[in-house]
Design a protein around this motif. Structure first.
Motif, short mmCIF file in Angstrom:
data_model
loop_
_atom_site.label_atom_id
_atom_site.label_comp_id
_atom_site.label_asym_id
_atom_site.label_seq_id
_atom_site.Cartn_x
_atom_site.Cartn_y
_atom_site.Cartn_z
N LEU A 167 -14.55 6.45 4.22
CA LEU A 167 -15.34 7.62 3.86
C LEU A 167 -14.70 8.91 4.36
O LEU A 167 -14.71 9.94 3.68
N GLN A 168 -14.11 8.86 5.56
CA GLN A 168 -13.42 10.03 6.08
C GLN A 168 -12.20 10.35 5.23
O GLN A 168 -11.92 11.52 4.93
N ALA A 169 -11.47 9.32 4.81
CA ALA A 169 -10.30 9.53 3.95
C ALA A 169 -10.74 10.13 2.61
O ALA A 169 -10.08 11.03 2.07
N LEU A 170 -11.85 9.64 2.07
CA LEU A 170 -12.35 10.14 0.80
C LEU A 170 -12.73 11.62 0.89
O LEU A 170 -12.46 12.40 -0.03
N ALA A 171 -13.35 12.01 2.00
CA ALA A 171 -13.75 13.41 2.19
C ALA A 171 -12.52 14.32 2.24
O ALA A 171 -12.49 15.38 1.61
N ILE A 172 -11.49 13.89 2.98
CA ILE A 172 -10.27 14.68 3.06
C ILE A 172 -9.58 14.74 1.70
O ILE A 172 -9.05 15.79 1.29
N PRO B 148 -5.13 11.48 4.73
CA PRO B 148 -5.92 10.34 4.26
C PRO B 148 -5.21 8.98 4.37
O PRO B 148 -5.86 7.99 4.71
N PRO B 149 -3.88 8.89 4.09
CA PRO B 149 -3.24 7.57 4.18
C PRO B 149 -3.34 6.95 5.57
O PRO B 149 -3.37 5.72 5.69
N THR B 150 -3.40 7.77 6.61
CA THR B 150 -3.51 7.23 7.97
C THR B 150 -4.76 6.38 8.09
O THR B 150 -4.73 5.29 8.70
N TYR B 151 -5.85 6.83 7.54
CA TYR B 151 -7.11 6.08 7.60
C TYR B 151 -6.99 4.76 6.82
O TYR B 151 -7.55 3.74 7.22
N VAL B 152 -6.26 4.81 5.71
CA VAL B 152 -6.10 3.60 4.89
C VAL B 152 -5.30 2.54 5.64
O VAL B 152 -5.70 1.36 5.69
N PHE B 153 -4.19 2.93 6.24
CA PHE B 153 -3.35 1.95 6.92
C PHE B 153 -4.00 1.44 8.21
O PHE B 153 -3.84 0.27 8.58
N GLU B 154 -4.74 2.30 8.89
CA GLU B 154 -5.51 1.83 10.04
C GLU B 154 -6.60 0.86 9.58
O GLU B 154 -6.86 -0.15 10.24
N GLY B 155 -7.21 1.16 8.45
CA GLY B 155 -8.23 0.27 7.90
C GLY B 155 -7.66 -1.07 7.48
O GLY B 155 -8.29 -2.12 7.66
N MET B 156 -6.44 -1.06 6.92
CA MET B 156 -5.79 -2.31 6.53
C MET B 156 -5.51 -3.19 7.74
O MET B 156 -5.77 -4.40 7.73
N ARG B 157 -5.02 -2.58 8.82
CA ARG B 157 -4.73 -3.36 10.02
C ARG B 157 -6.02 -3.92 10.63
O ARG B 157 -6.04 -5.07 11.11
N ALA B 158 -7.08 -3.13 10.62
CA ALA B 158 -8.36 -3.62 11.15
C ALA B 158 -8.86 -4.80 10.33
O ALA B 158 -9.41 -5.76 10.88
N LEU B 159 -8.64 -4.75 9.02
CA LEU B 159 -9.10 -5.83 8.16
C LEU B 159 -8.29 -7.11 8.36
O LEU B 159 -8.84 -8.21 8.45
N LEU C 257 0.83 -1.21 0.00
CA LEU C 257 0.00 0.00 0.00
C LEU C 257 0.86 1.26 0.00
O LEU C 257 0.52 2.25 -0.65
N TRP C 258 1.97 1.23 0.75
CA TRP C 258 2.88 2.37 0.74
C TRP C 258 3.44 2.60 -0.65
O TRP C 258 3.57 3.73 -1.11
N ASP C 259 3.75 1.50 -1.35
CA ASP C 259 4.31 1.64 -2.69
C ASP C 259 3.29 2.22 -3.66
O ASP C 259 3.65 2.98 -4.57
N ILE C 260 2.01 1.89 -3.47
CA ILE C 260 0.96 2.50 -4.28
C ILE C 260 0.95 4.01 -4.07
O ILE C 260 0.88 4.80 -5.02
N LEU C 261 1.03 4.42 -2.81
CA LEU C 261 1.03 5.85 -2.48
C LEU C 261 2.26 6.55 -3.06
O LEU C 261 2.14 7.58 -3.75
N PHE C 262 3.43 5.99 -2.81
CA PHE C 262 4.67 6.63 -3.24
C PHE C 262 4.83 6.59 -4.75
O PHE C 262 5.16 7.60 -5.39
N ARG C 263 4.58 5.42 -5.36
CA ARG C 263 4.75 5.28 -6.81
C ARG C 263 3.70 6.07 -7.57
O ARG C 263 3.94 6.54 -8.69
N GLY C 264 2.50 6.20 -7.00
CA GLY C 264 1.48 7.00 -7.66
C GLY C 264 1.91 8.45 -7.79
O GLY C 264 1.76 9.06 -8.86
N GLN C 265 2.47 9.00 -6.71
CA GLN C 265 2.96 10.38 -6.75
C GLN C 265 4.19 10.51 -7.65
O GLN C 265 4.29 11.45 -8.45
N LEU C 266 5.09 9.54 -7.54
CA LEU C 266 6.32 9.61 -8.33
C LEU C 266 6.03 9.44 -9.81
O LEU C 266 6.62 10.14 -10.65
N GLY C 267 5.10 8.54 -10.16
CA GLY C 267 4.75 8.35 -11.56
C GLY C 267 4.16 9.60 -12.17
O GLY C 267 4.43 9.93 -13.33
#
Length: 272
Positions: A237-242, A214-225, A74-84
């Motif tokens: 939804l909170q991440a999407l709003a931000i 927003p990434p904080t919500y994603v990684f917290e959500g991943m751990r919960a899952l 997931l971190w690579d998606i975030l980093f590579r998305g911005q870098l790409g």
């Protein structure tokens, strides 16, 4: 009247032309393609073996199997998305072609949309092999996350675009002397995004800053899952709003910086 109407609205053919330009640039250089594959593969292999070691020596991580590899992907998606996104933009700066593009019928919004599509293409080239390595070597199937994976991906790619648009505007206005921001800004976000640890680890006063990202919500959500088998749709939804606010702000900032660059002649000077 016909000529004027041609310049109204967003033109898919202009966006497609820009995407094709970046695609040919990518295919023309094997080091570019190798870089897209090399680093994601190296990351998942390194962290995969680290997780194996931890899983054998800690009952918590034995129960929470996959959290480290999942976080890396997931971190690579975030980093590579911005870098790409940013690399395609920088190639125009390096080639001193930005002034030509801005004097063409290409609209700034079309330019940004083409960079977004190109970031997805670059991301797919790097991340898909990464997920296959995780599956074959470490038996972690990120696709088994199902629909939550789509929510994770969308929120992370929206954040990466927001950052990419903003830093591109800064480089546009301040020249290639500000290029280092492209490579370093996402790493500045990394500690607050709580990629490898929960938000509760941070000092209370710093947790407020973490929850603004927003990434904080994603990684917290991943751990919960992965740990609790619970999909926290409220976090998504909170991440999407931000993200909606950040994307709108980044578009506005880019256009403002573009106007400033035009006034100061940065486009014609190649951003120096």
């Amino acid at each position: 009247m016909t000529d004027i109407s041609l310049h109204r609205g967003i033109a898919p053919h202009r966006i497609g032309a820009m995407i094709l330009r970046y695609w040919y640039l990518l295919l023309s250089s094997w080091p570019r393609l190798l870089e897209l594959l090399y680093w994601p593969a190296l990351q998942v292999i390194t962290w995969g073996f680290i997780q194996y070691y931890i899983a054998e020596n800690a009952s918590f991580f034995a129960r929470a199997g996959g959290t480290l590899i999942g976080a890396v992907i997931l971190w690579d998606i975030l980093f590579r998305g911005q870098l790409g996104f940013s690399i395609s933009f920088l190639e125009e700066m390096w080639a001193r072609n930005l002034g030509n593009l801005m004097m063409s019928p290409l609209k700034p919004i079309e330019f940004l949309l083409s960079l977004m599509v190109m970031s997805l293409i670059r991301l797919a080239i790097g991340v898909i092999p990464m997920t296959l390595i995780a599956l074959l070597l470490f038996h972690f199937n990120v696709y088994a996350l199902g629909l939550p994976l789509i929510a994770f991906f969308c929120n992370l790619i929206f954040t990466s675009w927001s950052v990419g648009i903003f830093v591109s505007g800064l480089v546009l206005r301040n020249g290639l002397g500000a290029e280092s921001i492209v490579w370093t800004l996402m790493f500045a976000v990394m500690p607050l995004a709580c990629i490898y640890y929960p938000v509760s680890v941070l000092p209370v006063w710093l947790q407020y800053a973490a929850w603004a990202l927003p990434p904080t919500y994603v990684f917290e959500g991943m751990r919960a899952l992965l740990i609790e088998n619970t999909f926290r749709i409220d976090l998504m939804l909170q991440a999407l709003a931000i993200n909606a606010v950040l994307l709108a702000a980044s578009f506005w900032a880019f256009l403002a910086l573009l106007r400033s660059a035009r006034r100061h002649g940065s486009l014609l000077s190649g951003g120096e």
